[in-house]
Design a protein around this motif. Sequence first.
Motif, PDB file in Angstrom:
ATOM      1  N   PRO A  26       0.820  -1.208   0.000  1.00 36.97           N
ATOM      2  CA  PRO A  26       0.000   0.000   0.000  1.00 36.97           C
ATOM      3  C   PRO A  26       0.858   1.265   0.000  1.00 36.97           C
ATOM      4  CG  PRO A  26       0.049  -0.960   2.171  1.00 36.97           C
ATOM      5  CD  PRO A  26       0.765  -1.915   1.268  1.00 36.97           C
ATOM      6  N   ALA A  27       0.304   2.322  -0.549  1.00 41.23           N
ATOM      7  CA  ALA A  27       0.965   3.621  -0.570  1.00 41.23           C
ATOM      8  C   ALA A  27       0.889   4.245   0.826  1.00 41.23           C
ATOM      9  CB  ALA A  27       0.281   4.527  -1.587  1.00 41.23           C
ATOM     10  N   PRO A  28       1.780   5.161   1.142  1.00 45.12           N
ATOM     11  CA  PRO A  28       1.730   5.813   2.458  1.00 45.12           C
ATOM     12  C   PRO A  28       0.386   6.497   2.730  1.00 45.12           C
ATOM     13  CG  PRO A  28       3.800   6.317   1.371  1.00 45.12           C
ATOM     14  CD  PRO A  28       2.957   5.581   0.386  1.00 45.12           C
ATOM     15  N   GLU A  29      -0.260   7.056   1.687  1.00 46.27           N
ATOM     16  CA  GLU A  29      -1.555   7.696   1.855  1.00 46.27           C
ATOM     17  C   GLU A  29      -2.619   6.675   2.260  1.00 46.27           C
ATOM     18  OE1 GLU A  29       0.209   7.999  -1.071  1.00 46.27           O
ATOM     19  OE2 GLU A  29       1.041   9.994  -0.709  1.00 46.27           O
ATOM     20  N   GLU A  30      -2.552   5.486   1.669  1.00 50.21           N
ATOM     21  CA  GLU A  30      -3.509   4.431   2.003  1.00 50.21           C
ATOM     22  C   GLU A  30      -3.322   3.968   3.442  1.00 50.21           C
ATOM     23  OE1 GLU A  30      -4.117   2.357  -2.380  1.00 50.21           O
ATOM     24  OE2 GLU A  30      -2.429   1.718  -1.120  1.00 50.21           O
ATOM     25  N   LEU A  31      -2.074   3.829   3.879  1.00 49.66           N
ATOM     26  CA  LEU A  31      -1.819   3.438   5.258  1.00 49.66           C
ATOM     27  C   LEU A  31      -2.291   4.515   6.231  1.00 49.66           C
ATOM     28  CD1 LEU A  31       1.719   1.795   5.060  1.00 49.66           C
ATOM     29  CD2 LEU A  31      -0.479   0.683   5.426  1.00 49.66           C
ATOM     30  N   ALA A  32      -2.095   5.776   5.875  1.00 45.62           N
ATOM     31  CA  ALA A  32      -2.547   6.869   6.737  1.00 45.62           C
ATOM     32  C   ALA A  32      -4.069   6.866   6.856  1.00 45.62           C
ATOM     33  CB  ALA A  32      -2.051   8.200   6.197  1.00 45.62           C
ATOM     34  N   ALA A  33      -4.761   6.626   5.747  1.00 48.19           N
ATOM     35  CA  ALA A  33      -6.220   6.580   5.772  1.00 48.19           C
ATOM     36  C   ALA A  33      -6.706   5.405   6.625  1.00 48.19           C
ATOM     37  CB  ALA A  33      -6.766   6.461   4.353  1.00 48.19           C
ATOM     38  N   LEU A  34      -6.064   4.262   6.479  1.00 44.31           N
ATOM     39  CA  LEU A  34      -6.437   3.097   7.273  1.00 44.31           C
ATOM     40  C   LEU A  34      -6.193   3.342   8.756  1.00 44.31           C
ATOM     41  CD1 LEU A  34      -7.391   0.171   7.433  1.00 44.31           C
ATOM     42  CD2 LEU A  34      -5.024  -0.532   7.055  1.00 44.31           C
ATOM     43  N   ALA A  35      -5.058   3.950   9.084  1.00 46.42           N
ATOM     44  CA  ALA A  35      -4.756   4.252  10.487  1.00 46.42           C
ATOM     45  C   ALA A  35      -5.786   5.215  11.069  1.00 46.42           C
ATOM     46  CB  ALA A  35      -3.358   4.838  10.600  1.00 46.42           C
ATOM     47  N   ALA A  36      -6.211   6.208  10.304  1.00 44.59           N
ATOM     48  CA  ALA A  36      -7.211   7.156  10.788  1.00 44.59           C
ATOM     49  C   ALA A  36      -8.533   6.461  11.090  1.00 44.59           C
ATOM     50  CB  ALA A  36      -7.417   8.264   9.760  1.00 44.59           C
ATOM     51  N   VAL A  37      -8.929   5.549  10.221  1.00 44.98           N
ATOM     52  CA  VAL A  37     -10.187   4.823  10.430  1.00 44.98           C
ATOM     53  C   VAL A  37     -10.086   3.921  11.651  1.00 44.98           C
ATOM     54  CG1 VAL A  37     -11.719   3.070   9.450  1.00 44.98           C
ATOM     55  CG2 VAL A  37     -10.891   4.937   8.028  1.00 44.98           C
ATOM     56  N   VAL A  38      -8.997   3.199  11.783  1.00 43.82           N
ATOM     57  CA  VAL A  38      -8.831   2.272  12.911  1.00 43.82           C
ATOM     58  C   VAL A  38      -8.799   3.035  14.227  1.00 43.82           C
ATOM     59  CG1 VAL A  38      -7.231   0.647  13.991  1.00 43.82           C
ATOM     60  CG2 VAL A  38      -7.721   0.473  11.556  1.00 43.82           C
ATOM     61  N   LEU A  39      -8.080   4.146  14.273  1.00 43.05           N
ATOM     62  CA  LEU A  39      -7.994   4.922  15.507  1.00 43.05           C
ATOM     63  C   LEU A  39      -9.322   5.569  15.861  1.00 43.05           C
ATOM     64  CD1 LEU A  39      -4.481   6.562  15.146  1.00 43.05           C
ATOM     65  CD2 LEU A  39      -5.172   4.737  16.698  1.00 43.05           C
ATOM     66  N   SER A  40     -10.098   5.983  14.874  1.00 48.21           N
ATOM     67  CA  SER A  40     -11.381   6.603  15.173  1.00 48.21           C
ATOM     68  C   SER A  40     -12.386   5.588  15.704  1.00 48.21           C
ATOM     69  CB  SER A  40     -11.948   7.296  13.940  1.00 48.21           C
ATOM     70  OG  SER A  40     -12.323   6.339  12.975  1.00 48.21           O
ATOM     71  N   MET A  41     -12.267   4.348  15.308  1.00 46.63           N
ATOM     72  CA  MET A  41     -13.193   3.320  15.778  1.00 46.63           C
ATOM     73  C   MET A  41     -12.917   2.926  17.222  1.00 46.63           C
ATOM     74  SD  MET A  41     -13.423   0.911  12.404  1.00 46.63           S
ATOM     75  CE  MET A  41     -14.275  -0.375  13.260  1.00 46.63           C
ATOM     76  N   GLY A  42     -11.690   2.978  17.656  1.00 51.48           N
ATOM     77  CA  GLY A  42     -11.359   2.500  18.990  1.00 51.48           C
ATOM     78  C   GLY A  42     -11.506   3.518  20.086  1.00 51.48           C
ATOM     79  N   SER A  43     -11.775   4.779  19.782  1.00 45.27           N
ATOM     80  CA  SER A  43     -11.792   5.790  20.822  1.00 45.27           C
ATOM     81  C   SER A  43     -13.184   6.120  21.339  1.00 45.27           C
ATOM     82  CB  SER A  43     -11.137   7.069  20.296  1.00 45.27           C
ATOM     83  OG  SER A  43     -11.897   7.591  19.228  1.00 45.27           O
ATOM     84  N   ALA A  44     -14.198   5.433  20.916  1.00 46.48           N
ATOM     85  CA  ALA A  44     -15.552   5.737  21.373  1.00 46.48           C
ATOM     86  C   ALA A  44     -15.746   5.250  22.802  1.00 46.48           C
ATOM     87  CB  ALA A  44     -16.577   5.076  20.452  1.00 46.48           C
ATOM     88  N   GLU A  45     -16.266   6.142  23.628  1.00 47.21           N
ATOM     89  CA  GLU A  45     -16.558   5.791  25.001  1.00 47.21           C
ATOM     90  C   GLU A  45     -18.068   5.714  25.159  1.00 47.21           C
ATOM     91  OE1 GLU A  45     -14.740   8.325  27.818  1.00 47.21           O
ATOM     92  OE2 GLU A  45     -12.802   8.253  26.847  1.00 47.21           O
ATOM     93  N   THR A  46     -18.504   4.777  25.979  1.00 43.86           N
ATOM     94  CA  THR A  46     -19.932   4.646  26.187  1.00 43.86           C
ATOM     95  C   THR A  46     -20.403   5.706  27.168  1.00 43.86           C
ATOM     96  OG1 THR A  46     -19.554   3.046  27.957  1.00 43.86           O
ATOM     97  CG2 THR A  46     -19.908   2.167  25.750  1.00 43.86           C
ATOM     98  N   ALA A  47     -21.505   6.323  26.854  1.00 42.17           N
ATOM     99  CA  ALA A  47     -22.067   7.344  27.729  1.00 42.17           C
ATOM    100  C   ALA A  47     -22.950   6.682  28.771  1.00 42.17           C
ATOM    101  CB  ALA A  47     -22.874   8.336  26.907  1.00 42.17           C
TER     102      ALA A  47
END
Length: 79
Positions: A26-47
């Motif tokens: 994968p290109a560096p841009e593709e890895l950056a996009a994947l990392a952004a998606v993965v990190l955004s999914m794991g940071s949700a806290e339950t209210a």
Amino acid sequence: MIPARPDVEPVETAPPVLFTVVKGNPAPEELAALAAVVLSMGSAETAEPAKPSVRHWVRRQQLQLAPQPGPGAWKRSRG
């Protein structure tokens, strides 16, 4: 403060591995996009569910909105 010892080199810790590429190149841009998606999914806290405050129940008593038996009482019991 602890003085630095000249005979001991500082240990560098590696950042944790988030994911690995198993197949492809994968290109560096593709890895950056994947990392952004993965990190955004794991940071949700339950209210926590909102609890009615004491003020809410006092207000209901002042307005004589206390649950009373009768037809449709189950609808008024929620608050």
